[in-house]
Write an enzyme that holds these catalytic residues in place. Structure first.
Site, PDB file in Angstrom:
ATOM      1  N   ARG A 139     -12.546  -3.525  -7.658  1.00 15.80           N
ATOM      2  CA  ARG A 139     -12.348  -4.390  -6.502  1.00 15.80           C
ATOM      3  C   ARG A 139     -13.692  -4.599  -5.819  1.00 15.80           C
ATOM      4  O   ARG A 139     -14.438  -3.643  -5.596  1.00 15.80           O
ATOM      5  CB  ARG A 139     -11.411  -3.665  -5.536  1.00 15.80           C
ATOM      6  CG  ARG A 139     -10.317  -4.480  -4.962  1.00 15.80           C
ATOM      7  CD  ARG A 139      -9.380  -3.648  -4.145  1.00 15.80           C
ATOM      8  NE  ARG A 139      -9.999  -2.575  -3.370  1.00 15.80           N
ATOM      9  CZ  ARG A 139      -9.446  -2.008  -2.306  1.00 15.80           C
ATOM     10  NH1 ARG A 139      -8.273  -2.407  -1.891  1.00 15.80           N
ATOM     11  NH2 ARG A 139     -10.036  -1.033  -1.656  1.00 15.80           N
TER      12      ARG A 139
ATOM     13  N   TYR B   1     -11.134   0.357  10.210  1.00 16.41           N
ATOM     14  CA  TYR B   1     -12.334   0.852   9.508  1.00 16.41           C
ATOM     15  C   TYR B   1     -12.735  -0.012   8.321  1.00 16.41           C
ATOM     16  O   TYR B   1     -13.720   0.276   7.663  1.00 16.41           O
ATOM     17  CB  TYR B   1     -12.159   2.308   9.066  1.00 16.41           C
ATOM     18  CG  TYR B   1     -10.822   2.655   8.434  1.00 16.41           C
ATOM     19  CD1 TYR B   1     -10.541   2.264   7.139  1.00 16.41           C
ATOM     20  CD2 TYR B   1      -9.869   3.373   9.134  1.00 16.41           C
ATOM     21  CE1 TYR B   1      -9.322   2.580   6.563  1.00 16.41           C
ATOM     22  CE2 TYR B   1      -8.653   3.695   8.574  1.00 16.41           C
ATOM     23  CZ  TYR B   1      -8.377   3.290   7.282  1.00 16.41           C
ATOM     24  OH  TYR B   1      -7.173   3.606   6.710  1.00 16.41           O
ATOM     25  N   LYS B   2     -11.967  -1.067   8.036  1.00 14.91           N
ATOM     26  CA  LYS B   2     -12.361  -1.940   6.912  1.00 14.91           C
ATOM     27  C   LYS B   2     -13.228  -3.079   7.462  1.00 14.91           C
ATOM     28  O   LYS B   2     -14.383  -2.850   7.802  1.00 14.91           O
ATOM     29  CB  LYS B   2     -11.113  -2.469   6.214  1.00 14.91           C
ATOM     30  CG  LYS B   2     -10.198  -1.374   5.671  1.00 14.91           C
ATOM     31  CD  LYS B   2      -9.025  -2.008   4.933  1.00 14.91           C
ATOM     32  CE  LYS B   2      -7.916  -1.023   4.664  1.00 14.91           C
ATOM     33  NZ  LYS B   2      -8.282   0.086   3.798  1.00 14.91           N
TER      34      LYS B   2
ATOM     35  N   PHE C 245       0.847  -1.195   0.000  1.00 10.52           N
ATOM     36  CA  PHE C 245       0.000   0.000   0.000  1.00 10.52           C
ATOM     37  C   PHE C 245       0.891   1.257   0.000  1.00 10.52           C
ATOM     38  O   PHE C 245       1.905   1.297   0.697  1.00 10.52           O
ATOM     39  CB  PHE C 245      -0.896  -0.019   1.245  1.00 10.52           C
ATOM     40  CG  PHE C 245      -1.955   1.033   1.223  1.00 10.52           C
ATOM     41  CD1 PHE C 245      -3.109   0.857   0.478  1.00 10.52           C
ATOM     42  CD2 PHE C 245      -1.791   2.207   1.923  1.00 10.52           C
ATOM     43  CE1 PHE C 245      -4.088   1.839   0.443  1.00 10.52           C
ATOM     44  CE2 PHE C 245      -2.765   3.195   1.893  1.00 10.52           C
ATOM     45  CZ  PHE C 245      -3.920   3.007   1.152  1.00 10.52           C
TER      46      PHE C 245
ATOM     47  N   ASP D 292       1.472  -5.825   7.959  1.00  9.11           N
ATOM     48  CA  ASP D 292       0.327  -4.921   7.840  1.00  9.11           C
ATOM     49  C   ASP D 292      -0.921  -5.791   7.652  1.00  9.11           C
ATOM     50  O   ASP D 292      -1.024  -6.521   6.662  1.00  9.11           O
ATOM     51  CB  ASP D 292       0.535  -3.975   6.639  1.00  9.11           C
ATOM     52  CG  ASP D 292      -0.597  -2.964   6.495  1.00  9.11           C
ATOM     53  OD1 ASP D 292      -1.734  -3.283   6.892  1.00  9.11           O
ATOM     54  OD2 ASP D 292      -0.345  -1.874   5.962  1.00  9.11           O
TER      55      ASP D 292
END
Ligand code: PLP
Length: 389
Positions: free
Chosen positions: A363, A216-217, A125, A191
């Protein structure tokens, strides 16, 4: 024989996890396949936030003591711990993923003096890359890219890797890569942003040193909800955070002149906890209460397999960029198409929410807590409608 909508409805009727959807407030008519970016609100969150507003009004400054606000960082860490294969005292909820990456990368590199290199994947990322670049510049180290030929060796201080790749969803070999780093005497930082709450994670079994992740995912903590950090218990006392705020001070309210790191994970805290985000996150995590993560993963795999099968049948012009083997990918599927952005915008008009990753990838995430088989079926139908246009 191809799958019908009636088949998808039957799969939902037979699904032992189907009732979990009631823990979420997913708007009617929306098929939300973007929980891998921002989870929807669990119903418990609104109630917790309004309760917090009342407590704040009633307690004001006393809330730090009576409301247990100060303890939230470790209490919620303890709730995340079982989702990532950690002990409760190995996890703290604090700051953002990027800030935690910075603190842990610097601390790790300083624990390996004399070693000159940090290794990361170029496909990681962007924020992980930018933080690694900044840390190397700060400490005078060299950054190498594992997917561009860099090899773990005796000059490697730290290896940084995502457990699930944010684009393709590919699952990295956590145990194997951690072992390779350790064999070379390096430390390993994972991560977990795209794996925690989505697939079973076992940091302890893998022997991981450090990990970070956002909430938050798949953890559904809310936009900008606080992140977490993990340090294996045996390393905690060696960790020196480069951001020495009063949150990490041993006896914070003594207001002494010199910094003295608090014991355990608290030393990684910088400031006062952002209590509102913490309250939201703590309530959101109740959506995982009583759930077997292996069972959750089984459903997620089934949803992804269904989507991949229907897409291959109905939309052969979409190219799968995620691993074809469902065991090798997380709870998301990526497809390439030159008009990906336009297709996503059009299908959003029909209530199907996915997301775009440049240059040409769509996605779709399959969060098994609230996605149904029939949602998968209808999403492909709506994509087919858009593509036929
Ligand atoms: C894999 C990964 N790492 C890091 C981040 C950055 O998170 P933050 O905004 O909390 O710094 C994200 C954000 O989506 C991410 O997906």
């Amino acid at each position: 024989m191809s799958i019908t909508r009636a088949d998808a409805e039957r799969l939902d009727r037979e699904d032992p996890l189907a009732g979990l959807r009631d823990r979420f407030a997913v708007p009617e008519g929306i098929i939300y396949l973007d929980g891998n970016s921002l989870g929807p609100p669990p119903i418990a969150v609104a109630e917790a936030l309004s309760g917090f507003a009342a407590d704040w009004r009633a307690d004001m400054i006393q809330g730090w003591a009576t409301g247990g606000w100060g303890a939230l960082v470790s209490r919620i860490g303890g709730r995340i711990a079982p989702l990532i294969g950690a002990a409760p005292d190995e996890v703290i909820v604090t700051d953002t993923t990027s800030t935690n990456l910075f603190k842990l990368m610097v601390a790790a590199c300083r624990m390996r003096p004399g070693r000159s290199t940090v290794l990361i994947e170029a496909a990681n990322f962007p924020s992980d890359l930018y933080i690694a670049q900044g840390v190397c510049e700060l400490l005078g180290l060299t950054l190498g890219y594992l997917d561009e030929g860099a090899v773990i060796g005796e000059d490697t201080a730290l290896v940084v890797h995502s457990h699930v790749d944010f684009r393709s969803g590919h699952i990295a070999d956590m145990t194997g890569l951690t072992r390779r780093a350790h064999e070379a005497g390096a430390l390993m930082l994972w991560d977990l942003c795209h794996s925690a709450g989505a697939i079973p994670v076992d940091l302890s079994a893998a022997g991981a040193d450090f990990a970070v992740g956002c909430s938050y995912k798949y953890l559904n903590g809310g936009p900008g909800a606080p992140a977490y950090a993990f340090v294996a218990r045996g390393l905690q006392e060696q960790v020196r955070s480069p951001i020495t705020g009063w949150g990490g001070q041993a006896n914070r309210f003594a207001m002494s002149r010199d910094f003295d790191p608090a014991p355990g994970m608290t030393r990684l805290q910088v400031s006062q906890a952002p209590v509102i985000g913490m309250v939201s996150l703590e309530a959101a995590l109740t959506a995982f209460d009583g759930i077997d993560l292996v069972e959750l993963r089984r459903k997620a795999v089934a949803l992804g397999v269904l989507f991949a099968k229907l897409t291959a049948e109905r939309l052969p012009e979409l190219t799968l960029v995620s691993p074809a083997d469902p065991r090798a990918r997380g709870n998301q599927l990526g497809y390439a198409h030159p008009k990906a952005e336009r297709i996503l915008a059009d299908v959003a008009g029909l209530g199907v929410i996915g997301d775009f990753r440049p240059p040409e990838m769509m996605r779709f995430g399959f969060a098994p807590l609230y996605i149904r088989h029939v949602d998968v079926y209808d999403a492909v139908e709506r994509l087919a409608t858009v593509m036929a246009d």
